[in-house]
Design an enzyme around this catalytic site. Structure first.
Site, PDB file in Angstrom:
ATOM      1  N   ASN A 177       0.830  -1.215   0.000  1.00 53.61           N
ATOM      2  CA  ASN A 177       0.000   0.000   0.000  1.00 53.61           C
ATOM      3  C   ASN A 177       0.859   1.258   0.000  1.00 53.61           C
ATOM      4  O   ASN A 177       0.519   2.250  -0.638  1.00 53.61           O
ATOM      5  CB  ASN A 177      -0.948  -0.009   1.200  1.00 53.61           C
ATOM      6  CG  ASN A 177      -2.186  -0.829   0.943  1.00 53.61           C
ATOM      7  OD1 ASN A 177      -3.057  -0.415   0.187  1.00 53.61           O
ATOM      8  ND2 ASN A 177      -2.249  -2.017   1.527  1.00 53.61           N
ATOM      9  N   HIS A 185      -8.225  -0.945   5.913  1.00 54.05           N
ATOM     10  CA  HIS A 185      -8.552  -2.212   6.590  1.00 54.05           C
ATOM     11  C   HIS A 185      -9.118  -3.184   5.555  1.00 54.05           C
ATOM     12  O   HIS A 185      -9.971  -2.797   4.748  1.00 54.05           O
ATOM     13  CB  HIS A 185      -9.573  -1.951   7.704  1.00 54.05           C
ATOM     14  CG  HIS A 185      -9.840  -3.166   8.535  1.00 54.05           C
ATOM     15  ND1 HIS A 185      -9.015  -3.571   9.562  1.00 54.05           N
ATOM     16  CD2 HIS A 185     -10.827  -4.091   8.464  1.00 54.05           C
ATOM     17  CE1 HIS A 185      -9.484  -4.674  10.098  1.00 54.05           C
ATOM     18  NE2 HIS A 185     -10.586  -5.021   9.454  1.00 54.05           N
TER      19      HIS A 185
HETATM   20  C1  GRF Z   1      -3.468  -4.568   4.009  1.00 53.40           C
HETATM   21  O1  GRF Z   1      -4.300  -5.617   3.604  1.00 53.40           O
HETATM   22  C2  GRF Z   1      -4.196  -3.627   4.923  1.00 53.40           C
HETATM   23  O2  GRF Z   1      -5.561  -3.570   4.689  1.00 53.40           O
HETATM   24  C3  GRF Z   1      -3.960  -4.224   6.290  1.00 53.40           C
HETATM   25  O3  GRF Z   1      -2.652  -4.722   6.231  1.00 53.40           O
HETATM   26  C4  GRF Z   1      -2.330  -5.080   4.882  1.00 53.40           C
HETATM   27  C5  GRF Z   1      -1.022  -4.420   4.560  1.00 53.40           C
HETATM   28  O4  GRF Z   1      -0.520  -4.833   3.328  1.00 53.40           O
HETATM   29  N1  GRF Z   1      -4.183  -3.250   7.311  1.00 53.40           N
HETATM   30  P1  GRF Z   1       0.796  -4.136   2.731  1.00 53.40           P
HETATM   31  O5  GRF Z   1       1.861  -4.170   3.792  1.00 53.40           O
HETATM   32  O6  GRF Z   1       0.431  -2.743   2.340  1.00 53.40           O
HETATM   33  O7  GRF Z   1       1.162  -4.975   1.552  1.00 53.40           O
END
Ligand code: GRF
Length: 218
Positions: A11, A107
């Site tokens: 992300n 989330h």
């Molecule tokens: C995501 O699925 C987010 O919704 C959750 O943790 C995960 C993080 O994924 N809170 P990344 O580290 O961004 O790949």
């Protein structure tokens, strides 16, 4: 933006890609992780963004002290908006109160379903839902994952899905939803009335942040 990460950082990478776009209204000033091993720290470094680990062990195991220090680091950096991009700890009130209406969290479920944990995808699959999804919310003191909803995206669950397949499909939506929420916040297009967040049309762009709806103080 200041970004908090604990894991792989996909992300964060999506945010950094958006920031590289000509019209994107934000930049990442500092990435902080509670885990020195977080992939997100390496992604930040690759993009030339300052990134530090602040494990609670360095603060004598005191979460409150660590979270106070994280808030101070962000403020020193000039951060106006904090983004939790896969941060796996509940933030202390001392941090949350420091950025009112200015912490976005992603989330991996359609809140309030499967709130309050790090296993939202597993839980949705085990429950047998036909539609999963993801949520961007504002974080504030109170129940974990209890803040108001900014954006949500549904994701279909297919009969043969396993956790990895569903998680991958949810991730793809997250990479779109989180930058979109950041842009709306920066353009002042979020208006809050109690728990309800209204998305204002582009013509009503204002100063960055979340505006109070006319009748209700935030
Ligand atoms: C995501 O699925 C987010 O919704 C959750 O943790 C995960 C993080 O994924 N809170 P990344 O580290 O961004 O790949």
């Amino acid at each position: 933006m200041g970004v908090l990460v604990s894991g792989a950082g996909t992300n964060l990478e999506a945010l950094l890609r958006s920031c590289a776009g000509a019209d994107f209204p934000a930049a990442v000033g500092l990435v902080i992780s509670n885990r020195p091993s977080a992939g997100g720290l390496r992604i930040a470094a690759r993009h030339g963004v300052d990134a530090i680990a602040m494990p609670v062990a360095e603060f004598g195991g005191e979460v409150r002290q660590r979270d106070r220090a994280m808030g101070e680091r962000f403020r020193e950096t000039g951060v106006g908006l904090v983004v939790c991009a896969g941060y796996d700890r509940v933030l202390d009130d001392i941090f949350l109160r420091g950025f009112p209406n200015a912490i976005l969290n992603i989330h991996p479920s359609l809140l309030p379903a499967f709130a309050g944990g790090m296993n939202g995808v597993e839980a949705a699959l085990a429950f047998g839902v036909k539609v999963a999804g993801c949520t961007v919310q504002l974080l504030e003191p109170g129940l974990p994952d209890g803040g108001p909803v900014v954006l949500q995206a549904p994701v279909p669950v297919f009969e043969d899905d396993d956790v990895d397949m569903l998680r991958a499909r949810i991730h793809e939506q997250e990479w779109v939803l989180l930058p979109e929420a950041v842009a709306l916040w920066c353009h002042g297009r979020l208006s809050r009335d109690g728990r309800r967040i209204r998305i204002l049309p582009p013509s009503q762009r204002g100063a960055s942040g979340v505006r109070a709806a006319a009748s209700v103080p935030v």
